[in-house]
Design an enzyme around this catalytic site. Structure first.
Site, mmCIF file in Angstrom:
data_model
loop_
_atom_site.group_PDB
_atom_site.id
_atom_site.type_symbol
_atom_site.label_atom_id
_atom_site.label_comp_id
_atom_site.label_asym_id
_atom_site.label_seq_id
_atom_site.Cartn_x
_atom_site.Cartn_y
_atom_site.Cartn_z
ATOM 1 N N ILE A 1 -17.050 -30.276 -28.402
ATOM 2 C CA ILE A 1 -16.829 -31.206 -27.278
ATOM 3 C C ILE A 1 -15.434 -30.910 -26.714
ATOM 4 C CG2 ILE A 1 -16.695 -33.650 -26.579
ATOM 5 C CD1 ILE A 1 -17.759 -34.346 -29.438
ATOM 6 N N HIS A 2 -15.312 -30.759 -25.417
ATOM 7 C CA HIS A 2 -13.953 -30.688 -24.853
ATOM 8 C C HIS A 2 -13.858 -31.057 -23.379
ATOM 9 C CE1 HIS A 2 -15.310 -26.739 -23.398
ATOM 10 N NE2 HIS A 2 -14.358 -26.855 -22.492
#
Ligand code: UD1
Ligand code: UDP
Length: 354
Positions: free
Chosen positions: A201-202
Site C-alpha cells: 500500500i502506498h
C-alpha cells in the site's frame, strides 16, 4: 547521442535498469537522480541488485509537498541540462521526478522521450494522472507499454512520435527472475509456496485519507482472522500513516510486517504468493506477468487490460469487496500477454533511427 535519464522513485530504477544498458551500447548515458526516494531499501538496494552505475548527479531533493518537491527538482535539473546540453532527455512513468524532467527538457527545447507514455486512469484527483498527462504533452517520443496507451494518446490528439513498444518492466523481470528465485526470503520467513497473500500500500488516496486507511486495515484484519497469512513489506509513507492513525498494532498483529524489500526479494515474494493485494501500478503489472491474481485497492486502474483479462479485480477500499476477493477471487483461464516483450530493444531501434 548524449542522453540524460531522470529517475528518483523506486519503480523508475526498475524501469531504467535494462533500458539504460541497451541504449548505453549506442549512446552516452548520463543519470540524474532527483533524490525523491533516499532510504537504502527504497533506493540504493536497487542500484546494487540491478547492477546500475551510480548517478552522475544526485540532487538530494528528498520529501516534501508537491510544489516544494517539484520546484526544487525543476531548479536543479535545469542547471544540469544547461551544462550537459544533451541531445535527448528520457523520463519514466508518472512521479514528480517525471514531471520535473519533462518540464525542464521541454522549456529548454531538448528532445524528450517518455517511457510508459499514454497511461491514463482518467481521474485527475490522483497526482500521477496530472504528471503523466503533462509529461506526454511535453514529449517528442512517446513509448507506449500497451495498445490502450496508444489509443489514449490518440484521444488527446497525440499521434506523432507515438510507438507501441511494450513495457520495459517485462525485460527487467525476465532477466532478473533467476536471481530473485535464489533469494532465501521465503525460507527465512518460513513461508510456504502459494500459501500466503502479499500486500503493498502506498497511494496518497489510501494513506492520507483516514477513512480509506481505516477500511483497508479492517479488511486486512478480517482476512487474517479468516486464517490467511499476509506478508506486508510496508512503504515508509504507509508506516507513518498507520502510526499516526493508531493502526500500527492492528496491522502488526494481522500481517508479517516487513521493511520495503529489495527487488529480488520482492519478486520472489510475489512469485510465490497465492494472491497479491496492492495499490501499486508496477505490482499490478508484475503480478500479471508472473500470473499471480491481483486485488487492487483502487476504484480504477491505469492497467485496465489486466482486469479485462481476468487477472485483476478492483476492490477499492470497500471492506466487503477486499475480503471477498482475498478469500475467493480466481483468475480466468485467458492470458493475452498484454505487456509484450523486448521493449528496451524496440526503444533502442527507434532512437537509432533519429
Ligand atoms: C512516489 C510517487 C508515486 C510512486 C511511488 C513509488 C509522486 C507524486 N508519487 O510516491 O507515483 O508510485 O513514489 O513508490 O511522485 N519516504 C521515506 N523514505 C524514502 C522515500 C519516501 O521515508 O526514501 C516517505 C516520506 O515521509 C515521504 C513519503 O514517504 O514524505 C512519500 O514519498 P514521496 O516520494 O513523496 O511519494 P511516494 O508515496 O513514495
Ligand atoms: N518493489 C520492491 N520492493 C517492495 C515493493 C515494491 O522492489 O517492497 C518493486 C516492485 O517489484 C516494482 C516496483 O517496486 O518493480 C513498484 O514500485 P511502487 O509500488 O513503489 O510504485 P508504483 O509502481 O506504484 O509507481
Amino acid at each position: 547521442m548524449k542522453i540524460v535519464y531522470i529517475v528518483g522513485a523506486r519503480p523508475q530504477l526498475v524501469k531504467h535498469a535494462l533500458l539504460s544498458k541497451e541504449l548505453g551500447k549506442y549512446h552516452k548515458n548520463i543519470l540524474i537522480h532527483t533524490g525523491q526516494h533516499y532510504d537504502y531499501n527504497m533506493n540504493k538496494v536497487f542500484f546494487e541488485e540491478l547492477g546500475l552505475s551510480d548517478p552522475d548527479y544526485n540532487l538530494g531533493v528528498g520529501s516534501g509537498t508537491h510544489g516544494y518537491q517539484t520546484g526544487e527538482m525543476l531548479k536543479r535539473i535545469e542547471d544540469i541540462l544547461i551544462i550537459e546540453k544533451p541531445d535527448m532527455v528520457i523520463i519514466y512513468g508518472d512521479t514528480n521526478s517525471t514531471l520535473a524532467g519533462a518540464l525542464c527538457a521541454a522549456k529548454l527545447h531538448i528532445i524528450l522521450g517518455h517511457v510508459e507514455a499514454g497511461v491514463r486512469n482518467y481521474d485527475k484527483t490522483i497526482p500521477e494522472e496530472i504528471n503523466r498527462i503533462t509529461a506526454d504533452h511535453c514529449s517528442d517520443y512517446l513509448f507506449c507499454p500497451t495498445n490502450t496507451a496508444v489509443k489514449n494518446l490518440r484521444k488527446e490528439g497525440i499521434k506523432k512520435g507515438v510507438y507501441l513498444t511494450g513495457d520495459v518492466m517485462v525485460d527487467t523481470l525476465k532477466l532478473f527472475k533467476k536471481y530473485a528465485d535464489q533469494t532465501k526470503i521465503i525460507e527465512d520467513l518460513r513461508l510456504n509456496h502459494k500459501d500466503y497473500i502479499l500486500l503493498t500500500i502506498h497511494r496518497a488516496g489510501n494513506t492520507d485519507n483516514v477513512e480509506n486507511l481505516v477500511r483497508i486495515a479492517q479488511a486486512i484484519e478480517f482476512i487474517h482472522k479468516a486464517g490467511e497469512t499476509i506478508v506486508f513489506p510496508a512503504h515508509p509513507r504507509t508506516l507513518k500513516a498507520l502510526k499516526n492513525q493508531g493502526l500500527s498494532e492492528t496491522i502488526s498483529k494481522s500481517t508479517v510486517l516487513l521493511e520495503p524489500q529489495g527487488y529480488f526479494e520482492f519478486i520472489n515474494l510475489l512469485n510465490n504468493a497465492k494472491k497479491v493485494i496492492t495499490d501499486s501500478g508496477g505490482v499490478q503489472k508484475e503480478a500479471y506477468i508472473l500470473k499471480v491474481p491481483c486485488i487492487t485497492l483502487l476504484d480504477n486502474t491505469s492497467w485496465i487490460e489486466t482486469v479485462d483479462d481476468g487477472w485483476n479485480i478492483l476492490a477499492g477500499t470497500d471492506v466487503k469487496k477486499i475480503v471477498e476477493a482475498a478469500l475467493n477471487f480466481r483468475n480466468h483461464n485467458t492470458y493475452s500477454n498484454i505487456f509484450g516483450e523486448g521493449a528496451c530493444k524496440r526503444i533502442a531501434n527507434v532512437l537509432r533511427s533519429i
